[in-house]
Write a protein that holds these residues in place. Structure first.
Motif, PDB file in Angstrom:
ATOM      1  N   ARG A 174       6.093   4.866 -10.117  1.00 24.34           N
ATOM      2  CA  ARG A 174       4.824   4.384 -10.667  1.00 24.34           C
ATOM      3  C   ARG A 174       5.057   3.327 -11.746  1.00 24.34           C
ATOM      4  O   ARG A 174       4.370   2.298 -11.769  1.00 24.34           O
ATOM      5  CB  ARG A 174       4.029   5.564 -11.225  1.00 24.34           C
ATOM      6  CG  ARG A 174       2.664   5.172 -11.781  1.00 24.34           C
ATOM      7  CD  ARG A 174       1.808   6.391 -12.073  1.00 24.34           C
ATOM      8  NE  ARG A 174       2.478   7.302 -13.002  1.00 24.34           N
ATOM      9  CZ  ARG A 174       3.003   8.461 -12.658  1.00 24.34           C
ATOM     10  NH1 ARG A 174       2.959   8.871 -11.406  1.00 24.34           N
ATOM     11  NH2 ARG A 174       3.592   9.243 -13.560  1.00 24.34           N
ATOM     12  N   GLU A 213      -4.623  12.270   3.085  1.00 25.20           N
ATOM     13  CA  GLU A 213      -4.801  10.833   3.289  1.00 25.20           C
ATOM     14  C   GLU A 213      -4.019  10.086   2.221  1.00 25.20           C
ATOM     15  O   GLU A 213      -4.273  10.209   1.027  1.00 25.20           O
ATOM     16  CB  GLU A 213      -6.299  10.464   3.202  1.00 25.20           C
ATOM     17  CG  GLU A 213      -6.579   8.985   3.366  1.00 25.20           C
ATOM     18  CD  GLU A 213      -6.078   8.436   4.692  1.00 25.20           C
ATOM     19  OE1 GLU A 213      -5.545   7.303   4.684  1.00 25.20           O
ATOM     20  OE2 GLU A 213      -6.198   9.144   5.721  1.00 25.20           O
ATOM     21  N   TYR A 214      -3.054   9.277   2.686  1.00 24.31           N
ATOM     22  CA  TYR A 214      -2.231   8.467   1.800  1.00 24.31           C
ATOM     23  C   TYR A 214      -2.191   7.009   2.248  1.00 24.31           C
ATOM     24  O   TYR A 214      -1.184   6.327   2.069  1.00 24.31           O
ATOM     25  CB  TYR A 214      -0.800   9.023   1.747  1.00 24.31           C
ATOM     26  CG  TYR A 214      -0.710  10.381   1.095  1.00 24.31           C
ATOM     27  CD1 TYR A 214      -0.550  10.512  -0.277  1.00 24.31           C
ATOM     28  CD2 TYR A 214      -0.795  11.537   1.860  1.00 24.31           C
ATOM     29  CE1 TYR A 214      -0.472  11.764  -0.872  1.00 24.31           C
ATOM     30  CE2 TYR A 214      -0.718  12.797   1.277  1.00 24.31           C
ATOM     31  CZ  TYR A 214      -0.557  12.896  -0.097  1.00 24.31           C
ATOM     32  OH  TYR A 214      -0.487  14.142  -0.675  1.00 24.31           O
ATOM     33  N   GLY A 215      -3.273   6.545   2.806  1.00 19.67           N
ATOM     34  CA  GLY A 215      -3.346   5.149   3.228  1.00 19.67           C
ATOM     35  C   GLY A 215      -2.331   4.847   4.305  1.00 19.67           C
ATOM     36  O   GLY A 215      -2.156   5.598   5.271  1.00 19.67           O
ATOM     37  N   GLU A 259       2.168   1.909  -3.398  1.00 20.28           N
ATOM     38  CA  GLU A 259       1.139   2.415  -4.303  1.00 20.28           C
ATOM     39  C   GLU A 259       0.918   3.922  -4.129  1.00 20.28           C
ATOM     40  O   GLU A 259       0.662   4.646  -5.101  1.00 20.28           O
ATOM     41  CB  GLU A 259      -0.170   1.666  -4.073  1.00 20.28           C
ATOM     42  CG  GLU A 259      -0.141   0.218  -4.541  1.00 20.28           C
ATOM     43  CD  GLU A 259      -1.420  -0.517  -4.230  1.00 20.28           C
ATOM     44  OE1 GLU A 259      -2.344   0.130  -3.670  1.00 20.28           O
ATOM     45  OE2 GLU A 259      -1.520  -1.719  -4.525  1.00 20.28           O
ATOM     46  N   TYR A 260       1.012   4.409  -2.889  1.00 21.22           N
ATOM     47  CA  TYR A 260       0.782   5.832  -2.616  1.00 21.22           C
ATOM     48  C   TYR A 260       2.047   6.675  -2.775  1.00 21.22           C
ATOM     49  O   TYR A 260       1.952   7.908  -2.812  1.00 21.22           O
ATOM     50  CB  TYR A 260       0.243   6.020  -1.195  1.00 21.22           C
ATOM     51  CG  TYR A 260      -1.245   5.762  -1.071  1.00 21.22           C
ATOM     52  CD1 TYR A 260      -2.167   6.761  -1.388  1.00 21.22           C
ATOM     53  CD2 TYR A 260      -1.725   4.537  -0.632  1.00 21.22           C
ATOM     54  CE1 TYR A 260      -3.527   6.531  -1.268  1.00 21.22           C
ATOM     55  CE2 TYR A 260      -3.092   4.299  -0.518  1.00 21.22           C
ATOM     56  CZ  TYR A 260      -3.985   5.295  -0.837  1.00 21.22           C
ATOM     57  OH  TYR A 260      -5.334   5.063  -0.732  1.00 21.22           O
ATOM     58  N   THR A 320       2.099   9.225  -5.741  1.00 23.47           N
ATOM     59  CA  THR A 320       1.187  10.344  -5.474  1.00 23.47           C
ATOM     60  C   THR A 320       1.805  11.320  -4.477  1.00 23.47           C
ATOM     61  O   THR A 320       1.719  12.546  -4.647  1.00 23.47           O
ATOM     62  CB  THR A 320      -0.153   9.825  -4.938  1.00 23.47           C
ATOM     63  OG1 THR A 320      -0.689   8.880  -5.853  1.00 23.47           O
ATOM     64  CG2 THR A 320      -1.144  10.960  -4.746  1.00 23.47           C
ATOM     65  N   PHE A 321       2.422  10.786  -3.435  1.00 21.62           N
ATOM     66  CA  PHE A 321       3.079  11.618  -2.422  1.00 21.62           C
ATOM     67  C   PHE A 321       4.189  12.471  -3.039  1.00 21.62           C
ATOM     68  O   PHE A 321       4.258  13.687  -2.817  1.00 21.62           O
ATOM     69  CB  PHE A 321       3.633  10.709  -1.320  1.00 21.62           C
ATOM     70  CG  PHE A 321       4.629  11.367  -0.414  1.00 21.62           C
ATOM     71  CD1 PHE A 321       4.255  12.369   0.454  1.00 21.62           C
ATOM     72  CD2 PHE A 321       5.961  10.962  -0.430  1.00 21.62           C
ATOM     73  CE1 PHE A 321       5.187  12.975   1.295  1.00 21.62           C
ATOM     74  CE2 PHE A 321       6.889  11.555   0.404  1.00 21.62           C
ATOM     75  CZ  PHE A 321       6.502  12.562   1.261  1.00 21.62           C
ATOM     76  N   THR A 371       0.398   7.484   5.300  1.00 19.59           N
ATOM     77  CA  THR A 371       0.075   8.712   6.036  1.00 19.59           C
ATOM     78  C   THR A 371       0.920   8.857   7.300  1.00 19.59           C
ATOM     79  O   THR A 371       1.483   9.926   7.569  1.00 19.59           O
ATOM     80  CB  THR A 371      -1.417   8.724   6.408  1.00 19.59           C
ATOM     81  OG1 THR A 371      -2.204   8.607   5.222  1.00 19.59           O
ATOM     82  CG2 THR A 371      -1.782  10.011   7.121  1.00 19.59           C
ATOM     83  N   THR A 402       0.826  -1.205   0.000  1.00 19.95           N
ATOM     84  CA  THR A 402       0.000   0.000   0.000  1.00 19.95           C
ATOM     85  C   THR A 402       0.863   1.259   0.000  1.00 19.95           C
ATOM     86  O   THR A 402       0.566   2.242  -0.694  1.00 19.95           O
ATOM     87  CB  THR A 402      -0.932   0.003   1.221  1.00 19.95           C
ATOM     88  OG1 THR A 402      -1.723  -1.184   1.220  1.00 19.95           O
ATOM     89  CG2 THR A 402      -1.859   1.209   1.199  1.00 19.95           C
TER      90      THR A 402
END
Length: 329
Positions: free
Chosen positions: A213, A147-149, A117-118, A121-122, A152, A114
């Motif tokens: 990514r 919120e970054y799963g 995956e984030y 985006t971060f 965070t 997880t």
């Protein structure tokens, strides 16, 4: 130690401590406190939050599960010695030893997956805020409220570290040490090396986000392709188990009746006359259980790239084999 040397010298000469000596003493005292704080960190963290510590270091779960399994083994052996039930004791001893670690390894795998995956985006969000004119500490502080799963809490930890004066690169390196996966280590190395070489940090972060990514997509594609082999391993085991079960339920009773007939005909000393169906049924059980356990490890290595992640498959296949021979045959 510098502190003892200074005090011994000053006691002999009865002179007052200079500012430089006081500074040395203060630095040494800080170093001593830091050493004391870093001693037995894992033990302290375990008593503070056992579940979190074991989720970060799942291999230490064996320290708890193996003694429990050995205690069960000792009690079971004392109660079932000389009976066929001893097989069940051995099987469940192994299952007790590997079940908690398998859960811990799986939880860590899901958490790190997880976070990976984030991560793009971060990094992309930091890049955009940097382009907007925010400094890196302010950008991280703003992003930490989002919120970054599972990522965070790590972002919030980076924000706290940077508020105490830790640089962005150092906080990233600490993050890579805590969550040491190939994708994260690759991204952090790319950012730190590019930052040292100079250039716009926003462009570096955007390149790192794009790289992370793409690597994650390639990894997901590989795992999707390898899941076919995991299905093949499961199907192969079920075919093997079906054949073994048929041999046990059909062939072994036939051989037992033939052995009785041979004994009645005076051939009791020959192989067919001394055929023991219970012995061969136990042998088939052992074969099925070992096959299930090893197939699970292979499934973990092929499907998820780690033998430790195959422990859950081993537990499932071993229980299926035990259930078939205990309740269906």
């Amino acid at each position: 130690m510098k502190i003892l040397d200074i005090f011994q010298r000053k006691l002999g000469s009865k002179e007052l401590l200079t500012e430089e000596e006081l500074s040395i003493i203060e630095d040494d005292l800080i170093d001593l406190k830091m050493e004391e704080a870093t001693k037995n960190v894992l033990v302290k963290d375990f008593f503070k939050d056992p579940l979190k510590t074991l989720s970060i270091n799942p291999e230490y779960t064996f320290v708890l599960s193996i003694p429990l399994a050995l205690a069960f083994f000792a009690i079971g052996m004392a109660a079932t010695w000389g009976t066929p039930i001893i097989d069940d004791v051995i099987i469940f001893t192994v299952l007790i030893a590997i079940t908690p670690p398998s859960i811990a390894f799986h939880k860590k795998y899901k958490r790190t997956s997880t976070i990976e995956e984030y991560l793009p985006t971060f990094l992309r969000d930091i890049s955009e805020m940097s382009r907007a004119g925010l400094t890196l500490p302010n950008a991280v502080n703003t992003i930490a409220k989002g919120e970054y799963g599972a990522l965070t809490k790590e972002v919030q930890g980076m924000d706290s570290a940077m508020s105490w004066g830790v640089s962005f690169e150092d906080s990233l390196r600490s993050f890579a040490v805590r969550i040491s996966t190939p994708i994260i280590v690759r991204s952090v190395s790319l950012i730190t090396q590019a930052s040292r070489a100079g250039g716009r940090v926003s462009s570096v972060l955007e390149a790192a986000a794009r790289d992370a990514r793409e690597v994650k997509l390639l990894e997901q594609e590989r795992r999707g392709n390898m899941m076919v082999y995991v299905v093949i391993i499961y199907m192969s085991f079920f075919v093997f188990l079906f054949v073994i079960a048929m041999l046990t339920s059909a062939f072994v009773p036939t051989m037992a009746e033939a052995g009785k007939a041979a004994s009645a005909a005076g051939a009791g000393n020959q192989f067919i006359g001394s055929f023991d169906p219970a012995h061969y049924t136990r042998l088939m059980l052992h074969t099925a259980v070992i096959q299930g356990f090893m197939s699970g490890l292979v499934a973990g290595q092929m499907g998820e790239g780690s033998v430790s992640l195959g422990l859950k498959h081993s537990i499932i296949l071993t229980l299926i084999a035990w259930f078939v021979f205990t309740f269906l045959i």
